[in-house]
Enzyme design. Structure first.
Site, short mmCIF file in Angstrom:
data_model
loop_
_atom_site.label_atom_id
_atom_site.label_comp_id
_atom_site.label_asym_id
_atom_site.label_seq_id
_atom_site.Cartn_x
_atom_site.Cartn_y
_atom_site.Cartn_z
N HIS A 4 -66.14 27.91 -35.98
CA HIS A 4 -66.06 29.46 -37.29
C HIS A 4 -64.19 28.43 -37.28
CE1 HIS A 4 -66.64 32.79 -38.62
NE2 HIS A 4 -67.22 32.02 -39.54
N LYS A 22 -60.62 28.26 -39.04
CA LYS A 22 -60.21 27.45 -40.69
C LYS A 22 -58.65 27.22 -40.19
CE LYS A 22 -63.38 30.52 -42.12
NZ LYS A 22 -64.36 31.20 -40.33
N ASP A 28 -48.84 17.72 -43.88
CA ASP A 28 -47.44 16.72 -43.32
C ASP A 28 -47.04 17.48 -42.24
OD1 ASP A 28 -47.12 15.51 -45.72
OD2 ASP A 28 -46.78 16.88 -47.07
N HIS A 80 -65.33 40.14 -46.85
CA HIS A 80 -65.62 39.37 -45.31
C HIS A 80 -63.98 39.68 -44.23
CE1 HIS A 80 -65.37 34.80 -44.06
NE2 HIS A 80 -66.79 35.89 -44.14
N LYS A 99 -61.78 39.44 -41.35
CA LYS A 99 -61.59 40.05 -40.19
C LYS A 99 -60.18 40.40 -39.39
CE LYS A 99 -64.21 35.83 -41.24
NZ LYS A 99 -65.17 36.64 -41.28
#
Length: 399
Positions: free
Chosen positions: A146, A148, A153, A317, A319
């Protein structure tokens, strides 16, 4: 009668095999994976709470990349914004950059195979996390990566709650405007995000890729923070420590509030010692039964003075957890059992008061667009809703 008994025994045996598959898979998972706590760092953090603003910055950074892109998402789908994203990756690979894209097998199931092939043909290295496998088929089908994480670079990082898609721009007519929290990171801790990316990449691909850390990056000044990755365990203990740390106020922002008994009991203790506990959740759910599963815990907390707000101006949404003005959590981990027992998560913990107060202000702004759930209205729930809540509780570990 004999035929009926035979059918019942077969069903019991199938249920037992499914339970055994899940149990053995979970035990194996716990033995192989633990918590990874990266060091405290100081650096530059930029906060995003709007999808359009985030994507403007994010797409500009990946378009301007000169050497490498390491990108990991739970959800990439088949829509306009995702196709634009994949097109950028293909172009950067054609320019000679090293481009790696790691997607969750389930969360990104809607990406067309033809798009993945086009990426690979252009030189983008694409891999998928958590493909279901034998012998623990049930457990491996339920667990997801889960996280992200994006690294540009080796110098710019992104982490938080936003995935990629038109939904996150507020273009889903059912969910409406999308509220989330995401971080842009610059400084030595980008190495920690990159470290975690390659830990996940090597598990998904059976490779042994490494990276070269940034050199000559000073940590003087900036915002104090650290990152922590969890793999279907240990996040509950981290959240418990945060609740116990609270002395005056505690904000918990999550789209899926399914804390379980241990955390609920700790929240009640915090309320009894005088902590002002505020929970901010969406008014409407985006997955079946998730909203209903939360009501069991509302009923345990409301009588003790917990304030529960339901965001109605779109979908919430974020968290985020804020403890007084001392500690703030922003990441991918939800305040629910799935994040505690199944999902791989990555969270950032921030210690600088000025940044924490900025986050707190965004929460207070969102509370103004939310409805307070009172204990009186909770008690007047329709009988049908109470029935759905009972069904949801049976599956709460997987929601």
């Amino acid at each position: 009668m004999f035929a009926l008994i035979t059918i019942v025994l077969i069903l019991i045996f199938i249920v037992f095999l499914l339970w055994l598959s899940y149990y053995l898979g979970y035990k194996k998972h716990l033995n192989q994976h633990g918590v990874k706590r990266y060091p405290k760092r100081t650096g530059e953090l930029t906060l995003f709470i709007d999808g359009s603003e985030l994507y403007t910055s994010y797409f500009e950074d990946i378009r301007n990349a000169k050497g490498s892109l390491e990108i990991q998402f739970y959800t990439v789908c088949d829509d306009k914004i995702c196709n634009e994203f994949l097109g950028i990756l293909r172009q950067k690979a054609k320019e000679g950059l090293i481009v790696r894209l790691l997607l969750d097998h389930y969360g990104s199931k809607d990406v067309k195979k033809a798009e993945i092939k086009r990426c690979r043909d252009a030189g983008v290295k694409v891999a998928f996390s958590h493909k279901p496998s034998m012998p623990c088929l049930l457990f491996t089908s339920l667990t997801h990566n889960h996280r992200k994480i994006s690294v540009v670079d080796g110098k710019i990082g992104y982490i938080g709650g936003f995935n990629l898609g038109e939904d996150y721009l507020g273009n889903n007519p059912k969910l409406g405007y999308w509220r989330d929290h995401h971080l842009k990171v610059q400084g030595k801790s980008v190495d920690d995000l990159r470290n975690q990316f390659y830990r996940d990449w090597n598990v998904a691909t059976n490779e042994k890729q490494t990276y070269v850390p940034q050199e000559h990056v000073t940590e003087a000044g900036g915002i104090e923070h650290h990152f922590e990755s969890t793999n279907g365990a240990h996040l509950q203990e981290t959240f418990l420590a945060m609740v116990r740390r609270a002395k005056r106020e505690l904000y918990i922002c999550t789209p899926y509030f399914i804390p379980g008994k241990v955390l609920t009991d700790e929240l009640v203790r915090a309320l009894k010692r005088g902590v002002d506990v505020t929970v901010l959740v969406p008014f409407n759910g985006d997955y079946p039964l998730v909203k209903e599963a939360a009501f069991r815990y509302y009923g345990l907390l409301l009588p003790h003075g917990c304030k529960i707000y339901r965001f109605y101006q779109g979908f919430y949404h974020s968290k985020v957890i804020v403890v007084d003005d001392q500690l703030c959590d922003i990441g991918s981990g939800n305040f629910n059992k799935r994040s505690f027992y199944l999902n791989d998560e990555m969270n950032g913990f921030i210690y600088t008061a000025s940044f924490i107060n900025r986050v707190k202000e965004t929460i207070k702004e969102d509370i103004q667009r939310s409805e307070l759930l009172t204990y009186e209205s909770y008690q007047k729930r329709p009988l049908l809703q109470k029935g759905r809540e009972q069904v949801a509780n049976l599956f709460s570990r997987f929601l």
